[in-house]
Design an enzyme around this catalytic site. Structure first.
Site, PDB file in Angstrom:
ATOM      1  CG  ASP A  98       0.945   1.301   4.141  1.00 60.55           C
ATOM      2  OD1 ASP A  98       0.466   1.917   3.057  1.00 60.55           O
ATOM      3  OD2 ASP A  98       2.258   1.065   3.957  1.00 60.55           O
ATOM      4  CB  SER A  99      -0.224  -0.040  -0.179  1.00 61.24           C
ATOM      5  OG  SER A  99       0.938   0.686   0.132  1.00 61.24           O
ATOM      6  N   GLY A 103      -0.598   3.480  -5.110  1.00 61.14           N
ATOM      7  CA  GLY A 103      -0.520   4.806  -5.623  1.00 61.14           C
ATOM      8  C   GLY A 103      -0.656   4.873  -7.136  1.00 61.14           C
ATOM      9  CB  CYS A 156      -1.832   3.371   3.133  1.00 59.01           C
ATOM     10  SG  CYS A 156      -1.923   3.808   1.383  1.00 59.01           S
ATOM     11  CG  ASN A 157       0.107   9.803   3.154  1.00 55.89           C
ATOM     12  OD1 ASN A 157      -0.296  11.026   3.440  1.00 55.89           O
ATOM     13  ND2 ASN A 157       1.061   9.147   3.445  1.00 55.89           N
ATOM     14  CB  THR A 158      -2.238   5.979  -1.885  1.00 52.93           C
ATOM     15  OG1 THR A 158      -1.057   6.587  -2.345  1.00 52.93           O
ATOM     16  CG2 THR A 158      -3.244   5.842  -3.192  1.00 52.93           C
ATOM     17  CB  CYS A 165       4.306   8.047   0.611  1.00 47.69           C
ATOM     18  SG  CYS A 165       4.345   6.288   0.390  1.00 47.69           S
ATOM     19  CG  HIS A 217       6.169   2.591   1.673  1.00 47.69           C
ATOM     20  ND1 HIS A 217       4.674   2.722   1.856  1.00 47.69           N
ATOM     21  CD2 HIS A 217       6.405   1.285   1.658  1.00 47.69           C
ATOM     22  CE1 HIS A 217       4.394   1.470   1.590  1.00 47.69           C
ATOM     23  NE2 HIS A 217       5.647   0.543   1.556  1.00 47.69           N
TER      24      HIS A 217
END
Length: 259
Positions: free
Chosen positions: A11-12, A44, A74-76, A183, A185
């Site tokens: 993930d970011s 993002g 991570c969605n993005t 997201c 997070h």
């Protein structure tokens, strides 16, 4: 490939640990390796090309650690790069995307809210998904600044509450009955969100669905870990490890990686 090889997740930053928790709960005997690319958070705000390059880099690190399956937590990253990742590498990938479908299928007010990053809401994949729900109103809100505050360990700050109120109150005023957290997070903000929105509004995220999909893909590929022993979980971050440790609630197996 050994069935005892790790499930890799990236993930970011620290947010994807919300996805890791669901996978670890459902599949406690699997070994996992989590990579937090916090130095480059948030994804993002980056261009599609930058996101794809970071995803390649993360994937190659996880493959070097013998990952048998990779969860893009991570969605993005999913909405911008999953197609390219699947085309380039042989390993199975699990992506995550906002849980619009369950919200759209269950809404009584025909209005749902989605809180996500700019990179997710502006992606082609997201627009494709939204197009199929013509009979409901979807209120999109970019969560400017939320990821940065979480990455800094400022979840309970006054600034966080102010931002959340700014983003959520207009959605409540428009009669949403579901709030989709788009997201990985954002599940860490549920206690704060619940202070702002009425209890009648249901909050949903993708974590449980991703865990179930991970189990399914492991079984389909014949790579599920059949050992009855508890799996080993290792976490890497290229930022201050204490932030990841605080989110996880433990200090063991969290390592700094100059990455």
């Amino acid at each position: 490939m050994s069935n005892t090889n790790v499930i890799g997740l990236f993930d970011s930053g620290v947010g994807g640990t919300s996805i890791w928790r669901e996978i670890n709960t459902l599949l406690p005997n699997e070994n996992t390796l989590y990579l937090a690319d916090s130095k480059n958070a948030p994804y993002g705000l980056k261009s599609k090309e930058e996101i794809i390059e970071l995803c390649y880099k993360n994937t190659e690190f996880l493959l070097e650690q013998n990952a048998k399956l990779i969860v893009v937590a991570c969605n993005t990253a999913t909405t911008n790069a999953i197609k390219e990742l699947r085309a380039k590498y042989d390993v199975p990938f699990i992506g995550i995307e906002p849980a619009i479908k369950p919200a759209a299928n269950s809404t009584k007010t025909h209005t749902i809210g989605i809180l996500a990053t700019k990179g997710t809401l502006n992606s082609d994949l997201f627009h494709e998904k939204v197009k199929s729900f013509t009979n409901i109103k979807i209120i999109e809100q970019i969560g400017h600044g939320l990821v940065q505050l979480i990455e800094n360990g400022d979840i309970e700050s006054a600034e966080m509450m102010e931002l959340l109120e700014t983003y959520l109150k207009p959605m409540v005023a428009q009669n949403i009955d579901y709030l989709v957290l788009g997201c990985s997070h954002y599940p860490y903000l549920v206690p704060q969100i619940k202070k702002i929105i009425p209890s009648s509004i249901k909050i949903i995220d993708s974590g449980e669905a991703v865990a179930k999909q991970t189990k399914k893909i492991l079984e389909l590929n014949g790579i599920a870990n059949t050992s009855q022993e508890k799996g080993k979980n290792v976490f890497y971050t290229n930022n201050e490890p204490s932030i990841l440790e605080n989110i996880l609630g433990f200090h063991h197996n969290v390592f700094y990686l100059d990455f």
